[in-house]
Design a protein around this motif. Sequence first.
Motif: not given
Length: 183
Positions: A71-95
Amino acid sequence: MRSIWAFSAAAQMPQARHCKAAGASTPCAARPPKEACPMLSLIQRVIRASVEVEGQRVGAIGPGLLVLVALEPHDGPTQITRMAERLLGYRVFADQAGKMNRSLAETGGGLLLVSQFTLAADTRSGMRPSFTTAAPPEQAERGFNQLVQICRQRHAGVETGRFGAHMLVELVNDGPVTFLLRT
C-alpha cells in the motif's frame, strides 16, 4: 518451486511518490483521479502456501493465490476495491484446454493475503531501497484490512498473515506463475 521468505514491518514512512510506472513526474497525491497511480500486489499461483509468526501458523491455503500486498499513500477505497476485484477475477488458472482462463472466483481456491511494504520500495537508484513510497503503517494497515474485508465478503477461504509482524512465508509456486498486478 519451494521458497521461504521473511518479512518485517517498518517504521513510519514519509508520503511522496512519483508515479514513474504511469509515466508521470508529479506525485500521485497531486494527480487528478483519472490519472491515479496503480495499487500494487504480487500474485503467485500456488499449490499451497502458509504464514508463520513467532513459531505459530497464522494462515494457510491449499491451491490458490498467495498475494503480497503493498500500500502506498495514494491508495484509497477505489484502488482497494479494484484490487479485490482483480485478485478474485484475474484468470491465472488453467481451463480444460490448459489455457489460463479461470479465475480464483471460478476455481474456489484459497487466497492468502500478506502485507508487504517492501514491494512499494523505490529501487531506481543507489544500492539500498528507499521506503518513502510506502504508506505510513497506520494507513497501510487500514487499507490492508479493507482489502481483506472486501475479499472475505466476496470469496470463501481467505487467509492472512499478521500486519506488521515478522513473518515466514512458505509457498510451493505452481508453474511458476507470478504476476505484478496493478489496479
